[in-house]
Design a protein around this motif. Structure first.
Motif, short mmCIF file in Angstrom:
data_model
loop_
_atom_site.label_atom_id
_atom_site.label_comp_id
_atom_site.label_asym_id
_atom_site.label_seq_id
_atom_site.Cartn_x
_atom_site.Cartn_y
_atom_site.Cartn_z
N TYR A 1 1.03 -1.23 -0.02
CA TYR A 1 -0.08 -0.11 0.01
C TYR A 1 0.75 1.16 0.08
O TYR A 1 1.57 1.56 1.07
N ASN A 2 0.89 2.24 -1.03
CA ASN A 2 1.81 3.09 -1.07
C ASN A 2 1.71 4.26 -0.19
O ASN A 2 2.78 4.76 0.22
N ALA A 3 0.49 4.58 0.31
CA ALA A 3 0.23 5.33 1.63
C ALA A 3 0.95 4.98 2.48
O ALA A 3 1.59 5.71 3.36
N PHE A 4 1.04 3.62 3.08
CA PHE A 4 1.84 2.99 4.07
C PHE A 4 3.51 3.39 3.66
O PHE A 4 4.16 3.76 4.58
N VAL A 5 3.71 2.63 2.60
CA VAL A 5 5.14 2.56 2.22
C VAL A 5 5.83 3.80 2.05
O VAL A 5 6.84 4.00 2.78
#
Length: 542
Positions: free
Chosen positions: A397-401
């Protein structure tokens, strides 16, 4: 097949991915079959991590299937990604330890021509559907392909594996293998690059769009809303994101003013940014010095990690210079994760193209973001969740990474990495850069901003070089929504940290907080919030 090779699974080393329209539809049929199988499981019987895995896998399948209608594969090439860039990188993961390894490599050199035909067919479908790439991107791709059709075979990256033959192959076999590779390049790979170049220049470019934002595509508004949901794991509206970006720009500007004043600089921020970009003291004249300084920064960080984390990854990482064939259109750096078999390290790629445009004052923040405690630490820990099923270790998940990696830049203050005031200012310019992304991504993809207005907005507020700025803006255009993930994710983690500190008081441990944030791998922001609230409650009860 390429991903399998990257992860150390060598069963498919003689194959390349089927990129055809038919294969794309078959992929979605496969995902629907997975979803049907998943729905046969009694969700109410699941607890703990099993329940979370079920929820995340189901949501990810549903969201991916929802995106089928957008036919992203009709626009398969950008100046940032696509087979023209990815195929040469295959030599970094394809093994060359046996004669068979070279024979499977020859097969792949031949199969590249099949992929080129498939990509051209998909782009023709895109022309018919009016789903076409921006013209500027195609022109940059043409420049990226040029070396592959104009240089001698010995100068191409595809010939590099020939240098490893001496160690284990007898002279006769060396001659045979070298001839097979050269013939495959002459008869398949290079003609395929030439065919792709001719197609893009003469057939596709006249149809390419001259409007940059995704809003100009037939389903532009819906497509951007989907990209926002996918990249940020939120349902924020573009106008909300745009306003949040402007608010963050204002906040960070005040902090930059404070640091500039600490340095007794009498001009305004624009003048100070210009001073940093133009002063020879803040530029490199040779790439070896730059790489040496990066290694020194990373060495200092490595020694500090035990103070901020209870759990550190087993995977190693290494600094690597970005390849010439993609450097001109690439950003300052990339991170490529270590393969699952840990046969090689993760790579922190640094761009040494046009050294005068690579600012010294942002190096610390960049290293913290791409390597440790940013991407390498987070992604490696996720891969090493031994009690999780494979699918959980791979979720990205880009928002997390990216949110974590941007948050990691701020940890430089806790690790005494910003004792140099110039590097401290550099960290703020990096945060400003991510705040500006909210404005320009939402602005360009809704038609509020043009490509050039986006460049000027970024230049005004970030102090980045023009080369970097233009490369970044072009990246946001061809990857709609991706640039939003950083700031939105970072702000979510910062808010949770403040909440935990307020809730736990003297019981708060930063190391424990970080371990809790990372212990489930990459997860959507709303799931992270739920998890951390449960963690706070458990910590308080203890």
């Amino acid at each position: 097949p390429e991903s399998a090779t990257y992860d150390g699974d060598y069963r498919f080393n003689d194959k390349l991915s089927d990129l055809s329209d038919k294969a794309e539809h078959a992929k979605y049929d496969s995902l629907r079959s997975f979803l049907l199988s998943l729905q046969s499981v009694d969700e109410s019987s699941l607890k703990g991590q099993d329940k979370l895995t079920y929820t995340l896998f189901k949501e990810q399948l549903e969201e991916t299937i929802e995106g089928q209608k957008f036919n992203w594969h009709y626009m398969p090439l950008t100046q940032q990604d696509g087979i023209h860039i990815y195929f040469p990188q295959l030599i970094e993961s394809h093994p060359f330890k046996s004669i068979n390894d070279y024979h499977t490599y020859v097969q792949r050199l031949k199969l590249f021509a099949v992929q080129v035909n498939q990509v051209i067919e998909n782009m023709n479908l895109g022309i018919k559907a009016k789903l076409v790439s921006p013209a500027f991107s195609i022109k940059q791709i043409l420049a990226q392909i040029t070396p592959f059709i104009s240089q001698d075979i010995d100068s191409l990256p595809f010939s590099i594996p020939l240098k490893s033959l001496d160690g284990f192959v007898n002279k006769q076999d060396q001659i045979i293998i070298k001839d097979l590779i050269i013939q495959a390049l002459k008869n398949y790979t290079i003609p395929a690059y030439k065919k792709l170049y001719a197609y893009l220049e003469t057939e596709y470019l006249p149809h390419a769009r001259n409007t940059d934002g995704i809003y100009s595509l037939p389903d532009g508004k819906e497509r951007y809303a989907y990209a926002i949901k996918q990249q940020t794991t939120t349902t924020l509206y573009p106008d909300e994101i745009y306003a949040l970006g402007l608010k963050e720009v204002q906040r960070i500007t005040a902090l930059m003013e404070e640091v500039k004043n600490e340095l007794n600089f009498t001009g305004d921020l624009a003048a100070f940014n210009s001073y940093l970009l133009q002063n020879a003291a803040f530029k490199y004249t040779d790439k070896d010095s730059m790489l040496k300084d990066y290694r020194e920064i990373l060495s200092k960080v490595d020694k500090q990690l035990i103070h901020l984390f209870g759990r550190l990854p087993k995977a190693k990482y290494a600094l690597k210079e970005m390849e010439n064939y993609r450097a001109a259109s690439a950003p300052q750096a990339y991170y490529y994760s270590a393969p699952l078999d840990r046969s090689r390290p993760g790579y922190f790629y640094v761009n040494t193209y046009d050294l005068a445009s690579r600012p010294k004052h942002t190096m610390t923040a960049l290293a913290l973001h791409e390597a440790v405690p940013g991407h390498h630490l987070q992604i490696s820990l996720a891969q090493e969740l031994s009690d999780m099923p494979w699918v959980r270790t791979q979720m990205g998940y880009n928002a997390f990474v990216e949110g974590w990696a941007l948050y990691a830049e701020s940890l430089g203050f806790e690790m005494n990495m910003y004792t140099d005031t110039i590097q401290k200012y550099g960290s703020l310019t990096f945060e400003m850069w991510r705040a500006c992304r909210l404005v320009v991504d939402a602005g360009i993809h809704t038609g509020k901003m043009t490509r050039e207005q986006g460049v000027q907005f970024m230049m005004k507020h970030t102090g980045n070089s023009e080369l970097d700025t233009r490369s970044e803006i072009d990246r946001y255009i061809v990857w709609p929504g991706q640039a939003l993930a950083y700031k939105i994710g970072q702000l979510a983690i910062i808010a949770l940290r403040k909440e935990a500190q307020d809730t736990l008081g003297t019981q708060f441990s930063l190391s424990d907080f970080h371990d809790a944030v990372l212990e489930n791998g990459a997860i959507p922001l709303h799931v992270l919030q739920q998890h951390m609230h449960q963690w706070m409650k458990a910590q308080k009860n203890n």
